[in-house]
Design a protein around this motif. Structure first.
Motif, PDB file in Angstrom:
ATOM      1  N   UNK A 119       0.803  -1.229   0.000  1.00 30.64           N
ATOM      2  CA  UNK A 119       0.000   0.000   0.000  1.00 30.64           C
ATOM      3  C   UNK A 119       0.839   1.283   0.000  1.00 30.64           C
ATOM      4  N   UNK A 120       1.925   1.307  -0.755  1.00 34.42           N
ATOM      5  CA  UNK A 120       2.685   2.543  -0.902  1.00 34.42           C
ATOM      6  C   UNK A 120       1.889   3.532  -1.744  1.00 34.42           C
ATOM      7  N   UNK A 121       1.768   4.751  -1.259  1.00 34.69           N
ATOM      8  CA  UNK A 121       0.972   5.778  -1.922  1.00 34.69           C
ATOM      9  C   UNK A 121       1.899   6.758  -2.656  1.00 34.69           C
ATOM     10  N   UNK A 122       1.293   7.618  -3.463  1.00 33.61           N
ATOM     11  CA  UNK A 122       2.061   8.642  -4.181  1.00 33.61           C
ATOM     12  C   UNK A 122       2.461   9.773  -3.233  1.00 33.61           C
ATOM     13  N   UNK A 123       3.433  10.555  -3.665  1.00 31.50           N
ATOM     14  CA  UNK A 123       3.821  11.749  -2.922  1.00 31.50           C
ATOM     15  C   UNK A 123       2.636  12.715  -2.891  1.00 31.50           C
ATOM     16  N   UNK A 124       2.374  13.290  -1.737  1.00 28.39           N
ATOM     17  CA  UNK A 124       1.204  14.144  -1.591  1.00 28.39           C
ATOM     18  C   UNK A 124       1.290  15.390  -2.463  1.00 28.39           C
ATOM     19  N   UNK A 125       2.461  16.032  -2.505  1.00 28.42           N
ATOM     20  CA  UNK A 125       2.582  17.309  -3.209  1.00 28.42           C
ATOM     21  C   UNK A 125       2.583  17.163  -4.726  1.00 28.42           C
ATOM     22  N   UNK A 126       3.232  16.133  -5.257  1.00 26.99           N
ATOM     23  CA  UNK A 126       3.379  16.001  -6.710  1.00 26.99           C
ATOM     24  C   UNK A 126       2.451  14.970  -7.328  1.00 26.99           C
TER      25      UNK A 126
END
Length: 204
Positions: free
Chosen positions: A88-95
């Motif tokens: 469950x690795x998510x994307x970077x919040x800012x980009x």
């Protein structure tokens, strides 16, 4: 590091730069982005930015869950992962980029980046289960399940990444088996982490 839990730290759950480390029976979970909404890696391993000394890290019997950008990242270093789940690795919040389970990134052809995975579960990561950005990823008896891209291969520093099949790997999702095949999807690699950007780890 043994029998520990690193929960809700900022920027990186565990950060190793130009050093040797063993991570055993440890959980790294829910790493938060920094104040700018960037980063959030689970375990970030890189060569020292000043001495260029590579890091050597062994990870075993551990769980890396719900982090951002990359679950386990090796930059111009030697990383081995065994009997570990990266989920469950998510994307970077800012980009909005990233979300890879494990990744090896080469920054300089004279400083190899190698990541070995054996008996590893790479599951439901948002982008790629495993990514080789100019680095070499060796997979053995590893399961890649329900990642949009199971294996991604990209170039970095003029070198094309590579995967080595050590046998016994499985790819698929929800009971449907697919061929484990590396593709190039034009993914953007993560960047090294400035030492000044790291935070103190919360351990319990």
């Amino acid at each position: 590091i043994e029998a520990s839990a690193f929960d809700e730290n900022a920027s990186a759950g565990i950060f190793v730069s130009g050093a040797e480390a063993t991570i055993d029976s440890t959980a790294v979970r829910d790493t938060r982005p920094d104040a700018n909404g960037a980063r959030g890696e689970g375990i970030h391993v890189q060569a020292d930015p000043n001495s260029l000394e590579p890091a050597t890290v062994a990870i075993q019997w551990s769980a890396v869950e719900r982090n951002r950008v990359v679950g386990i990242l090796g930059i111009s270093s030697d990383v081995s992962v065994e009997a570990t789940s990266v989920v469950d690795t998510d994307a970077e919040l800012s980009s909005g980029t990233g979300g890879d389970g494990i990744a090896a990134l080469l920054l300089d052809p004279s400083r190899p980046a190698t990541l070995r995975a054996k008996d590893v579960f790479l599951t439901r990561n948002m982008r790629a289960g495993a990514a080789a950005f100019g680095g070499n990823v060796i997979l053995g008896t590893t399961t890649l399940a329900c990642n949009p891209i199971q294996l991604d291969i990209e170039g970095s520093a003029g070198v094309t990444g590579s995967f080595e099949d050590a046998g016994g790997n499985a790819c698929g999702c929800q009971g449907v088996t697919t061929v484990c095949r590396a593709v190039s999807s034009g993914l953007t690699p993560p960047a090294p982490l400035p030492i000044t950007q790291t935070s103190h780890s919360r351990v319990r």
